[in-house]
Design a protein around this motif. Structure first.
Motif, short mmCIF file in Angstrom:
data_model
loop_
_atom_site.label_atom_id
_atom_site.label_comp_id
_atom_site.label_asym_id
_atom_site.label_seq_id
_atom_site.Cartn_x
_atom_site.Cartn_y
_atom_site.Cartn_z
N LEU A 34 19.45 10.22 75.63
CA LEU A 34 20.62 9.54 76.16
C LEU A 34 20.20 8.28 76.91
O LEU A 34 19.32 8.32 77.77
N PHE A 38 25.43 4.29 77.06
CA PHE A 38 25.31 5.10 75.86
C PHE A 38 25.29 4.21 74.63
O PHE A 38 26.01 3.22 74.55
N CYS A 40 26.50 3.36 71.01
CA CYS A 40 27.80 3.61 70.42
C CYS A 40 27.85 3.17 68.97
O CYS A 40 27.08 2.31 68.54
N ASN A 254 30.40 10.89 67.77
CA ASN A 254 29.24 11.00 68.66
C ASN A 254 29.57 11.93 69.82
O ASN A 254 30.61 11.79 70.46
N TYR A 256 28.03 13.16 73.51
CA TYR A 256 27.08 12.76 74.55
C TYR A 256 26.94 13.93 75.54
O TYR A 256 27.87 14.26 76.27
N ARG A 276 22.25 11.97 72.99
CA ARG A 276 23.32 11.51 72.11
C ARG A 276 23.15 12.26 70.79
O ARG A 276 22.07 12.27 70.22
#
Length: 366
Positions: A34, A38, A40, A254, A256, A276
């Motif tokens: 992570l 973050f 993306c 996604n 997280y 992630r």
């Protein structure tokens, strides 16, 4: 250039599929450490989790001035004290700044945020409330974090998420909307003393109530975009199954794993560090916590298959769009600034509220 980007994305997806097959887990395409912020996928541009353990507040709703003496204000992100002023010099937060061509979504989980913008909207939100602003053609706003408690510490936790707008909406009329915590569907699934708590900020899940609509020009307002944002809290041993999803075009999903003391188990694969996780949206996935609690954020949406050019707070489809954004902002200030401060905060005793530029007023208890 666009065709080359698409070929590279397809090569990346193929690599992810190969990794997932090697792992024997169909739901997971890839995992990575992570990052802050973050990493993306389209349509999301940016996402970050802020957790600040602020001290007690003063009469001015900020920390004691003596606590600021050793800080480089405006550059103290991740301060070792456990809290940051960000760009504030008295009250923590982000004084007025412009945006164009995308949307900001602020999920305030703990503490309170005071919003002000160049349209004349204002509000205070927290405790699970969400402020959604479609910047469109251009808006200035400020987000400040008043330290309301003068007798104990003030913890502030929030997600700041940026989602892109397609070309057709880049110059839409800006809009602001508050999604109150009381209206956001949340389910607590309990079994044998274990609890899975899921909150659906936007999107659809079979058997769930519908969350509040996003602003009308939002990319998320189009059902074909398949945008979903949700949070998941799992106690030790709890689990929840994320359903599969389908969409025209390329759909990104996604997860997280951003907080928790335990490990995360997804369809039998164990993740022991905050990560992630890129998921295959066509595959349902059981998500469980082991050895402690786990907290997750999910960002899902159909890719906007258009060029993206970003420079700071402006997002366009070409470099010319960015040049035009700077020119328009210098000329118009995106409507000016109707507040008497670049970092407005509301009185300490002010309840949660949203006051819209058209005169509408919504108020909620603290």
């Amino acid at each position: 250039r666009g065709r080359e980007r698409e070929r590279e994305r397809e090569r990346e997806r193929e690599r992810e599929r190969e990794v997932a097959q090697d792992m024997g887990c169909q739901a997971i395409r890839s995992t990575s450490q992570l990052a802050f912020p973050f990493a993306c996928d389209s349509p999301f541009l940016f996402a970050v989790h802020h957790l600040d353990h602020y001290p007690r507040g003063t009469a001015n709703l900020g920390p004691e001035r003596s606590l600021l003496a050793s800080r480089s204000l405006g550059a103290d992100f991740g301060h070792p004290s456990g809290w940051s002023m960000y760009h504030g010099d008295e009250v923590p937060g982000f004084p007025r700044h412009p945006h164009r061509g995308f949307e900001t979504i602020t999920l305030a989980r703990r503490g309170y945020c005071d919003h002000s913008d160049s349209l004349g909207n204002g509000g205070r939100f927290g405790g699970g409330d969400v402020q959604w602003m479609t910047a469109g053609a251009g808006v200035q706003h400020a987000e400040m974090f008043p330290l309301l408690n003068q007798h104990a510490d003030n913890t502030m936790e929030l997600f700041q998420i940026w989602i892109n707008l397609p070309r057709r909406s880049k110059m839409a009329k800006p809009s602001f909307k508050m999604l109150w915590a009381e209206s956001i569907p949340t389910k607590c699934i309990e079994h044998a003393g274990r609890t899975a708590e899921v909150s659906l900020i936007t999107g659809t899940l079979d058997g769930w109530e519908r969350p509040p609509d996003p602003p009308p020009q939002s990319y998320a307002s189009d059902p074909e975009s398949a945008v979903m944002i949700l949070t998941i809290k799992l106690t030790d041993g709890a689990s929840w199954t994320l359903p599969s999803a389908s969409s025209a075009g390329v759909l990104h999903r996604n997860l997280y794993f951003f907080a928790g003391t335990g490990a995360l188990i997804i369809d039998g694969r164990k993740l022991t560090s905050h990560s992630r996780i890129t998921m295959d949206p066509a595959v349902a996935a059981e998500i469980a916590a082991e050895g402690g609690n786990a907290e997750l954020l999910l960002l899902q949406g159909r890719e906007i298959e258009e060029p993206v050019v970003q420079h700071g707070p402006f997002v366009g489809n070409s470099q010319q769009d960015i040049i035009q954004a700077f020119s328009d902002y210098q000329r118009s200030q995106f409507g000016g600034w109707p507040w008497d401060s670049d970092a407005p905060v509301f009185p300490r005793d002010q309840k949660r509220f949203a006051k819209y530029a058209d005169g509408r007023l919504e108020e909620k208890e603290m």
